[in-house]
Design a protein around this motif. Structure first.
Motif, short mmCIF file in Angstrom:
data_model
loop_
_atom_site.label_atom_id
_atom_site.label_comp_id
_atom_site.label_asym_id
_atom_site.label_seq_id
_atom_site.Cartn_x
_atom_site.Cartn_y
_atom_site.Cartn_z
N LYS A 62 0.83 -1.21 0.00
CA LYS A 62 0.00 0.00 0.00
C LYS A 62 0.86 1.26 0.00
CE LYS A 62 -3.62 -2.53 0.20
NZ LYS A 62 -4.15 -2.94 -1.06
N ASP A 63 2.06 1.16 0.51
CA ASP A 63 2.96 2.31 0.56
C ASP A 63 3.64 2.49 -0.80
OD1 ASP A 63 4.48 4.43 1.69
OD2 ASP A 63 6.15 3.04 2.05
N VAL A 64 3.51 3.66 -1.38
CA VAL A 64 4.04 3.93 -2.72
C VAL A 64 5.57 3.81 -2.73
CG1 VAL A 64 4.27 5.66 -4.53
CG2 VAL A 64 2.09 5.38 -3.34
N LYS A 65 6.22 4.32 -1.70
CA LYS A 65 7.68 4.27 -1.64
C LYS A 65 8.16 2.81 -1.60
CE LYS A 65 11.64 6.09 0.78
NZ LYS A 65 12.15 6.91 1.86
N GLU A 66 7.52 2.00 -0.79
CA GLU A 66 7.87 0.59 -0.70
C GLU A 66 7.60 -0.12 -2.03
OE1 GLU A 66 6.90 -3.30 2.10
OE2 GLU A 66 6.01 -1.37 2.60
N LEU A 67 6.51 0.22 -2.68
CA LEU A 67 6.16 -0.36 -3.98
C LEU A 67 7.23 -0.03 -5.02
CD1 LEU A 67 4.22 -1.80 -5.92
CD2 LEU A 67 3.04 0.38 -6.22
N VAL A 68 7.64 1.22 -5.06
CA VAL A 68 8.67 1.63 -6.01
C VAL A 68 9.98 0.90 -5.74
CG1 VAL A 68 10.11 3.57 -6.77
CG2 VAL A 68 7.64 3.88 -6.51
N ASN A 69 10.34 0.75 -4.45
CA ASN A 69 11.57 0.03 -4.10
C ASN A 69 11.52 -1.43 -4.55
OD1 ASN A 69 12.79 2.28 -2.97
ND2 ASN A 69 12.09 1.81 -0.90
N VAL A 70 10.36 -2.07 -4.33
CA VAL A 70 10.21 -3.48 -4.74
C VAL A 70 10.26 -3.58 -6.27
CG1 VAL A 70 8.59 -5.41 -4.83
CG2 VAL A 70 8.98 -4.21 -2.67
N GLU A 71 9.60 -2.68 -6.95
CA GLU A 71 9.62 -2.70 -8.41
C GLU A 71 11.03 -2.49 -8.95
OE1 GLU A 71 6.65 0.19 -9.52
OE2 GLU A 71 5.09 -1.34 -9.58
N MET A 72 11.78 -1.58 -8.32
CA MET A 72 13.16 -1.36 -8.75
C MET A 72 14.02 -2.60 -8.52
SD MET A 72 13.75 2.68 -7.73
CE MET A 72 15.35 2.34 -7.14
N GLU A 73 13.80 -3.27 -7.40
CA GLU A 73 14.56 -4.47 -7.10
C GLU A 73 14.23 -5.60 -8.09
OE1 GLU A 73 17.34 -6.92 -5.51
OE2 GLU A 73 17.08 -4.79 -5.11
N VAL A 74 12.95 -5.74 -8.39
CA VAL A 74 12.54 -6.76 -9.38
C VAL A 74 13.15 -6.44 -10.74
CG1 VAL A 74 10.57 -7.68 -10.66
CG2 VAL A 74 10.42 -7.42 -8.18
N ALA A 75 13.10 -5.17 -11.14
CA ALA A 75 13.67 -4.77 -12.43
C ALA A 75 15.19 -5.01 -12.46
CB ALA A 75 13.36 -3.32 -12.72
N LYS A 76 15.85 -4.72 -11.35
CA LYS A 76 17.31 -4.93 -11.27
C LYS A 76 17.64 -6.42 -11.42
CE LYS A 76 21.20 -4.57 -8.16
NZ LYS A 76 21.54 -4.56 -6.75
N GLN A 77 16.94 -7.26 -10.64
CA GLN A 77 17.18 -8.69 -10.71
C GLN A 77 16.87 -9.23 -12.11
OE1 GLN A 77 14.82 -10.38 -7.58
NE2 GLN A 77 16.26 -9.79 -5.97
N PHE A 78 15.76 -8.76 -12.67
CA PHE A 78 15.37 -9.19 -14.01
C PHE A 78 16.46 -8.81 -15.03
CE2 PHE A 78 13.29 -8.02 -18.05
CZ PHE A 78 12.88 -9.28 -18.44
N GLY A 79 16.95 -7.60 -14.95
CA GLY A 79 17.99 -7.14 -15.87
C GLY A 79 19.26 -7.96 -15.75
N GLU A 80 19.67 -8.26 -14.51
CA GLU A 80 20.88 -9.05 -14.31
C GLU A 80 20.74 -10.45 -14.88
OE1 GLU A 80 21.35 -8.77 -10.08
OE2 GLU A 80 22.29 -6.78 -10.18
N LEU A 82 18.63 -11.36 -17.19
CA LEU A 82 18.48 -11.24 -18.63
C LEU A 82 19.84 -11.12 -19.32
CD1 LEU A 82 16.21 -11.17 -20.71
CD2 LEU A 82 16.20 -8.69 -20.53
N VAL A 83 20.75 -10.38 -18.71
CA VAL A 83 22.11 -10.27 -19.25
C VAL A 83 22.79 -11.65 -19.24
CG1 VAL A 83 24.42 -9.34 -18.79
CG2 VAL A 83 22.44 -7.83 -18.73
N THR A 84 22.62 -12.39 -18.16
CA THR A 84 23.19 -13.74 -18.07
C THR A 84 22.63 -14.63 -19.17
OG1 THR A 84 23.49 -13.52 -15.69
CG2 THR A 84 23.48 -15.75 -16.58
#
Length: 122
Positions: A62-80, A82-84
């Motif tokens: 429900k917290d927007v800041k926490e949501l953005v942090n989770v989305e950034m972490e998911v995107a970071k992991q996904f990118g890493e 994907l590069v592999t």
């Protein structure tokens, strides 16, 4: 020129060698295709997993800041990851290139041997 029997034997040898080369090429194509499809399927699975994580975070947090942090972490992991996967796919294509080069070199060698043998018989 030798007898027609010798000529037919030479043609038969060329045909057998050509068929064998075509069969080997088909097997090589199939192996390469299977490896590439496997990597593509794995990559598609990554997209699905990242999407599920994003939807899960959107519905649970429900917290927007926490949501953005989770989305950034998911995107970071996904990118890493994907590069592999990209590197793994590049290795598959490099291996395939080497296999195709070997197939061509072997074909040229067999053809040269057949031609030399035919020239001696003629």
């Amino acid at each position: 020129m030798k007898t027609s029997t010798v000529n037919l034997e030479i043609l038969k040898e060329f045909g057998v060698a050509g068929f064998e080369a075509a069969r080997n090429l088909g097997e090589l194509n199939l192996r390469t295709w299977e490896k590439l499809v496997e990597k593509q399927t794995e990559t598609f699975g990554l997209f699905i997993d990242a999407g599920i994580e994003m939807v899960k975070a959107t519905t649970e947090l429900k917290d927007v800041k926490e949501l953005v942090n989770v989305e950034m972490e998911v995107a970071k992991q996904f990118g890493e990851i994907l590069v592999t996967k990209g590197r793994e796919t590049l290795q598959v294509t490099t291996d395939a290139r080497d296999d195709y080069r070997s197939w061509v070199e072997q074909g040229v060698e067999v053809f040269t041997q057949q031609v030399e043998k035919s020239a001696k018989a003629a």
